[in-house]
Write a protein that holds these residues in place. Structure first.
Motif, mmCIF file in Angstrom:
data_model
loop_
_atom_site.group_PDB
_atom_site.id
_atom_site.type_symbol
_atom_site.label_atom_id
_atom_site.label_comp_id
_atom_site.label_asym_id
_atom_site.label_seq_id
_atom_site.Cartn_x
_atom_site.Cartn_y
_atom_site.Cartn_z
ATOM 1 N N ALA A 163 3.118 -45.872 93.799
ATOM 2 C CA ALA A 163 4.359 -45.153 93.513
ATOM 3 C C ALA A 163 4.587 -45.114 92.003
ATOM 4 C CB ALA A 163 5.528 -45.831 94.212
ATOM 5 N N ARG A 164 5.218 -44.064 91.543
ATOM 6 C CA ARG A 164 5.510 -43.878 90.121
ATOM 7 C C ARG A 164 7.014 -43.732 89.923
ATOM 8 N NH1 ARG A 164 0.513 -42.539 88.262
ATOM 9 N NH2 ARG A 164 -0.874 -41.560 89.736
ATOM 10 N N ALA A 165 7.491 -44.223 88.777
ATOM 11 C CA ALA A 165 8.910 -44.085 88.450
ATOM 12 C C ALA A 165 9.055 -44.039 86.935
ATOM 13 C CB ALA A 165 9.710 -45.247 89.023
ATOM 14 N N ALA A 185 1.588 -48.773 106.583
ATOM 15 C CA ALA A 185 1.380 -47.929 105.404
ATOM 16 C C ALA A 185 2.718 -47.403 104.871
ATOM 17 C CB ALA A 185 0.460 -46.763 105.753
ATOM 18 N N GLN A 186 3.608 -47.004 105.761
ATOM 19 C CA GLN A 186 4.925 -46.513 105.336
ATOM 20 C C GLN A 186 5.735 -47.627 104.678
ATOM 21 O OE1 GLN A 186 6.135 -43.604 104.986
ATOM 22 N NE2 GLN A 186 8.208 -44.189 104.469
ATOM 23 N N GLN A 187 5.677 -48.820 105.249
ATOM 24 C CA GLN A 187 6.398 -49.954 104.668
ATOM 25 C C GLN A 187 5.857 -50.278 103.285
ATOM 26 O OE1 GLN A 187 9.101 -51.536 105.717
ATOM 27 N NE2 GLN A 187 9.085 -52.791 103.889
ATOM 28 N N ALA A 188 4.541 -50.229 103.114
ATOM 29 C CA ALA A 188 3.939 -50.493 101.810
ATOM 30 C C ALA A 188 4.369 -49.430 100.794
ATOM 31 C CB ALA A 188 2.420 -50.528 101.931
ATOM 32 N N ARG A 189 4.448 -48.189 101.218
ATOM 33 C CA ARG A 189 4.868 -47.102 100.322
ATOM 34 C C ARG A 189 6.315 -47.301 99.864
ATOM 35 N NH1 ARG A 189 6.671 -43.916 97.234
ATOM 36 N NH2 ARG A 189 6.550 -41.676 97.285
ATOM 37 N N VAL A 190 7.190 -47.674 100.789
ATOM 38 C CA VAL A 190 8.597 -47.888 100.450
ATOM 39 C C VAL A 190 8.734 -49.084 99.499
ATOM 40 C CG1 VAL A 190 10.813 -48.616 101.429
ATOM 41 C CG2 VAL A 190 9.518 -46.794 102.512
ATOM 42 N N THR A 191 8.001 -50.146 99.777
ATOM 43 C CA THR A 191 8.051 -51.334 98.920
ATOM 44 C C THR A 191 7.537 -51.014 97.521
ATOM 45 O OG1 THR A 191 7.759 -52.776 100.823
ATOM 46 C CG2 THR A 191 7.271 -53.719 98.682
ATOM 47 N N ALA A 192 6.429 -50.287 97.435
ATOM 48 C CA ALA A 192 5.875 -49.917 96.130
ATOM 49 C C ALA A 192 6.843 -49.025 95.351
ATOM 50 C CB ALA A 192 4.530 -49.222 96.301
ATOM 51 N N GLN A 193 7.506 -48.081 96.040
ATOM 52 C CA GLN A 193 8.448 -47.198 95.353
ATOM 53 C C GLN A 193 9.655 -47.967 94.839
ATOM 54 O OE1 GLN A 193 7.963 -43.700 94.721
ATOM 55 N NE2 GLN A 193 9.479 -44.384 93.234
#
Length: 143
Positions: A128-130, A54-62
């Motif tokens: 993730a949003r940017a 889950a953390q890896q997916a969050r970093v990739t999405a960001q």
């Protein structure tokens, strides 16, 4: 009879029939305990693996959202379609484009998403949003 001999019919287990005597009723208890401990360890490892995924997916999405917003803002500055460019950039970085909006002042807002689980989707979707755009469009925050 001497100490090393046994009478006819007496078991060779030192005077106790199989399953009787010292510890006879607890045979196999260590195996059951070991299986229980192994099961708990495996469950803990599976839980930690899911958290890491889950953390890896969050970093990739960001990362994908950040790069997509930058690419979209750059494309908009050069007269190209910002959201198409952002979508391609997000896809190249292993995520999906969940949203793209061109805001006032040349700012591009991107939302990227990626499934958090690789084998089984138990962890849901990382989102993730940017935002990116010219410094003149900044309304708050540090200069």
């Amino acid at each position: 009879m001497t100490g090393g001999e046994r009478a006819a019919g007496e078991p060779a287990t030192g005077g106790h029939a199989a399953g009787e005597g010292a510890g006879g009723g607890e045979r196999g208890a260590g195996t059951v305990l070991l299986i229980g401990i192994v099961a708990v360890v495996l469950l803990c490892m599976a839980g930690l693996s899911a958290l890491g995924s889950a953390q890896q997916a969050r970093v990739t999405a960001q990362s994908a959202a950040d790069l997509g917003a930058l690419a979209g803002a750059s494309a908009l500055r050069h007269g190209l379609d910002a959201c198409t460019t952002a979508g391609r950039t997000v896809a190249r970085n292993g995520s999906g484009l969940a949203g793209c909006v061109v805001e006032e002042g040349g700012v591009v807002a991107v939302v990227a998403s990626r499934p958090a689980g690789h084998v089984v989707d138990l962890a849901g979707v990382a989102t993730a949003r940017a935002r990116a755009g010219p410094a003149s469009a900044r309304t708050n925050g540090p200069p």
